[in-house]
Design a protein around this motif. Sequence first.
Motif, PDB file in Angstrom:
ATOM      1  N   ALA B 137      26.774  46.327  50.606  1.00 11.78           N
ATOM      2  CA  ALA B 137      25.970  45.103  50.565  1.00 11.78           C
ATOM      3  C   ALA B 137      26.508  44.207  49.466  1.00 11.78           C
ATOM      4  O   ALA B 137      26.324  44.494  48.282  1.00 11.78           O
ATOM      5  CB  ALA B 137      24.497  45.437  50.320  1.00 11.78           C
ATOM      6  N   VAL B 138      27.225  43.153  49.867  1.00 11.17           N
ATOM      7  CA  VAL B 138      27.709  42.159  48.907  1.00 11.17           C
ATOM      8  C   VAL B 138      27.477  40.785  49.501  1.00 11.17           C
ATOM      9  O   VAL B 138      27.505  40.611  50.728  1.00 11.17           O
ATOM     10  CB  VAL B 138      29.215  42.336  48.597  1.00 11.17           C
ATOM     11  CG1 VAL B 138      29.453  43.593  47.788  1.00 11.17           C
ATOM     12  CG2 VAL B 138      30.026  42.353  49.876  1.00 11.17           C
ATOM     13  N   ALA B 139      27.244  39.810  48.624  1.00  9.34           N
ATOM     14  CA  ALA B 139      26.917  38.468  49.105  1.00  9.34           C
ATOM     15  C   ALA B 139      28.150  37.776  49.686  1.00  9.34           C
ATOM     16  O   ALA B 139      28.024  36.887  50.521  1.00  9.34           O
ATOM     17  CB  ALA B 139      26.324  37.636  47.973  1.00  9.34           C
ATOM     18  N   ASP B 140      29.339  38.187  49.245  1.00 10.43           N
ATOM     19  CA  ASP B 140      30.557  37.526  49.721  1.00 10.43           C
ATOM     20  C   ASP B 140      31.716  38.524  49.646  1.00 10.43           C
ATOM     21  O   ASP B 140      32.153  38.904  48.561  1.00 10.43           O
ATOM     22  CB  ASP B 140      30.843  36.298  48.855  1.00 10.43           C
ATOM     23  CG  ASP B 140      31.941  35.420  49.440  1.00 10.43           C
ATOM     24  OD1 ASP B 140      31.633  34.331  49.943  1.00 10.43           O
ATOM     25  OD2 ASP B 140      33.119  35.863  49.422  1.00 10.43           O
ATOM     26  N   ALA B 144      34.087  39.589  46.415  1.00 11.24           N
ATOM     27  CA  ALA B 144      34.040  40.996  46.023  1.00 11.24           C
ATOM     28  C   ALA B 144      35.447  41.577  45.992  1.00 11.24           C
ATOM     29  O   ALA B 144      35.809  42.320  45.069  1.00 11.24           O
ATOM     30  CB  ALA B 144      33.164  41.774  46.996  1.00 11.24           C
ATOM     31  N   ILE B 148      37.341  43.245  42.773  1.00 11.26           N
ATOM     32  CA  ILE B 148      37.878  44.606  42.778  1.00 11.26           C
ATOM     33  C   ILE B 148      39.379  44.580  42.492  1.00 11.26           C
ATOM     34  O   ILE B 148      39.892  45.381  41.702  1.00 11.26           O
ATOM     35  CB  ILE B 148      37.586  45.282  44.134  1.00 11.26           C
ATOM     36  CG1 ILE B 148      36.085  45.545  44.254  1.00 11.26           C
ATOM     37  CG2 ILE B 148      38.385  46.570  44.280  1.00 11.26           C
ATOM     38  CD1 ILE B 148      35.640  45.960  45.639  1.00 11.26           C
ATOM     39  N   ASP B 176      34.451  55.480  41.515  1.00 12.04           N
ATOM     40  CA  ASP B 176      32.997  55.570  41.377  1.00 12.04           C
ATOM     41  C   ASP B 176      32.378  54.195  41.160  1.00 12.04           C
ATOM     42  O   ASP B 176      31.423  53.813  41.847  1.00 12.04           O
ATOM     43  CB  ASP B 176      32.671  56.500  40.202  1.00 12.04           C
ATOM     44  CG  ASP B 176      31.177  56.591  39.935  1.00 12.04           C
ATOM     45  OD1 ASP B 176      30.467  57.108  40.825  1.00 12.04           O
ATOM     46  OD2 ASP B 176      30.722  56.143  38.858  1.00 12.04           O
ATOM     47  N   MET B 177      32.958  53.418  40.226  1.00  6.41           N
ATOM     48  CA  MET B 177      32.393  52.091  39.943  1.00  6.41           C
ATOM     49  C   MET B 177      32.491  51.171  41.150  1.00  6.41           C
ATOM     50  O   MET B 177      31.552  50.435  41.463  1.00  6.41           O
ATOM     51  CB  MET B 177      33.105  51.453  38.750  1.00  6.41           C
ATOM     52  CG  MET B 177      32.634  51.978  37.403  1.00  6.41           C
ATOM     53  SD  MET B 177      32.630  50.700  36.116  1.00  6.41           S
ATOM     54  CE  MET B 177      34.339  50.273  36.041  1.00  6.41           C
ATOM     55  N   LYS B 180      30.004  52.339  43.974  1.00  4.61           N
ATOM     56  CA  LYS B 180      28.628  52.013  43.579  1.00  4.61           C
ATOM     57  C   LYS B 180      28.408  50.497  43.604  1.00  4.61           C
ATOM     58  O   LYS B 180      27.355  50.003  44.039  1.00  4.61           O
ATOM     59  CB  LYS B 180      28.331  52.565  42.179  1.00  4.61           C
ATOM     60  CG  LYS B 180      27.914  54.036  42.185  1.00  4.61           C
ATOM     61  CD  LYS B 180      28.060  54.671  40.807  1.00  4.61           C
ATOM     62  CE  LYS B 180      27.156  54.020  39.761  1.00  4.61           C
ATOM     63  NZ  LYS B 180      27.428  54.567  38.407  1.00  4.61           N
ATOM     64  N   GLY B 181      29.381  49.754  43.121  1.00  4.38           N
ATOM     65  CA  GLY B 181      29.241  48.300  43.065  1.00  4.38           C
ATOM     66  C   GLY B 181      29.114  47.659  44.431  1.00  4.38           C
ATOM     67  O   GLY B 181      28.477  46.614  44.578  1.00  4.38           O
ATOM     68  N   LEU B 182      29.716  48.295  45.433  1.00  2.99           N
ATOM     69  CA  LEU B 182      29.644  47.753  46.790  1.00  2.99           C
ATOM     70  C   LEU B 182      28.432  48.268  47.565  1.00  2.99           C
ATOM     71  O   LEU B 182      27.983  47.636  48.531  1.00  2.99           O
ATOM     72  CB  LEU B 182      30.913  48.136  47.574  1.00  2.99           C
ATOM     73  CG  LEU B 182      32.226  47.474  47.175  1.00  2.99           C
ATOM     74  CD1 LEU B 182      33.385  48.109  47.928  1.00  2.99           C
ATOM     75  CD2 LEU B 182      32.169  45.967  47.437  1.00  2.99           C
ATOM     76  N   ALA B 183      27.885  49.406  47.143  1.00  3.07           N
ATOM     77  CA  ALA B 183      26.914  50.142  47.964  1.00  3.07           C
ATOM     78  C   ALA B 183      25.671  49.337  48.308  1.00  3.07           C
ATOM     79  O   ALA B 183      25.168  48.549  47.509  1.00  3.07           O
ATOM     80  CB  ALA B 183      26.513  51.420  47.235  1.00  3.07           C
ATOM     81  N   ALA B 184      25.185  49.549  49.520  1.00 11.68           N
ATOM     82  CA  ALA B 184      23.898  49.008  49.914  1.00 11.68           C
ATOM     83  C   ALA B 184      22.804  49.867  49.262  1.00 11.68           C
ATOM     84  O   ALA B 184      23.003  51.050  48.999  1.00 11.68           O
ATOM     85  CB  ALA B 184      23.763  49.036  51.430  1.00 11.68           C
ATOM     86  N   SER B 186      20.007  52.371  48.734  1.00 14.86           N
ATOM     87  CA  SER B 186      19.758  53.550  49.589  1.00 14.86           C
ATOM     88  C   SER B 186      18.381  53.466  50.236  1.00 14.86           C
ATOM     89  O   SER B 186      17.407  53.054  49.613  1.00 14.86           O
ATOM     90  CB  SER B 186      19.883  54.819  48.752  1.00 14.86           C
ATOM     91  OG  SER B 186      18.955  54.768  47.692  1.00 14.86           O
TER      92      SER B 186
END
Lengths: 188, 188
Positions: B137-140, B144, B148, B176-177, B180-184, B186
């Motif tokens: 879940a990212v806005a763009d 993103a 990265i 890991d970062m 996590k940074g991209l994850a929707a 839970s």
Amino acid sequence: MAAIREAGLALIHAHGYEAMSLRELAREVGLTAGALYNHIDNKQTLLFDLIDEHMDQVLAHLEEALAVDADPRGRMADFVRFHLLYHIDHRLEVFIGHSELRSLTPENRDVILAKRRLYEDRVTAVIEDGVRGGLFAVADSRVAAYGILAMLTGVCTWFDPRGRLDADAVIRIYTDMVLKGLAAPSRP
Amino acid sequence: MAAIREAGLALIHAHGYEAMSLRELAREVGLTAGALYNHIDNKQTLLFDLIDEHMDQVLAHLEEALAVDADPRGRMADFVRFHLLYHIDHRLEVFIGHSELRSLTPENRDVILAKRRLYEDRVTAVIEDGVRGGLFAVADSRVAAYGILAMLTGVCTWFDPRGRLDADAVIRIYTDMVLKGLAAPSRP
DNA sequence: GATAAAAATGAACATACGTTTATTTCGGTC
DNA sequence: GACCGAAATAAACGTATGTTCATTTTTATC
């Protein structure tokens, strides 16, 4: 003289420090080459002063930005906003501060690197605070800081004030990614 | 000749393209200045070839790295590992590929920027896949990807093979970062 | 061992470099 | 309007720049 510093910044950015010519810099500010030496010590000191004064400024503004919020998440969000806005406004200094470290005297380079380490230390400390409080979870706070700093500083290479997204939109996106990337797994 | 390309890489990295001297490059490989022209077209083409061949290589290896995994999370992890390892091994090319874009002919620069865009497109596509599947879940997705990429490429500036952390440790931390940074968020 | 192709040489081109120096011009104060 | 420190000038220092070219040396094939 401010005009010399500004023109020097632009010329170093365009040609690199070694290839930038004091004669062209002089021409740009309406002087002859020799007359420059009434305002600067020499080429190396001009480069050093440009980078060093930028470091002092960014460190001072960082302290202001970090003084607002007590919560590590809030402090990190404040930091992301500050770092993005400041770096968008100082792209030439940032570029030179990285690419022309090579052209600094060893002693001058050490001064800059020490100030950069101070900056990294402040960011690392915010992350460590969050880890201690159970809000953040990262295996290494310093490497996490390096990652975040590089990610944010990267805006300098692509951000266009008249592009698809304005600064606030970029700040929202990056703040979200950074906070999620640092976050500890939520307790069930 | 490979020796010329290698010495050219080191000299451009050390002095910048404009300030690097073909006479010094010739001396470094045991030639005279004029004899260089039996092996290169001219200075500009030397720079362009160095960057262009790097882009071709990194694009080819990217395709290999992305072909392994079907799941977007796995593909992103594969990408992080690949990008870090490859960039750690090609620090000079990466540095020059960014800092010396300014020294390329407009036409040459366009060629490089188009290839860089291809690279960004592939990363953006992985993120978009994840977003479509509800994993990310990212806005763009593109911003993103920029974030990265900058974060990962930043290793070039600080990673030390004989430092506190080896490449695998850095890969674990960054993977890991990034994930996590991209994850929707839970689902409960 | 002659021959042809490839590679290396050294000189030349006009121009530029950072910095110093002796000299002249400029601004502002008594 | 004389005076003084600051700022600007033009010339000079020795050295370096990317590229071309006629000539010589090396390399490899028959």
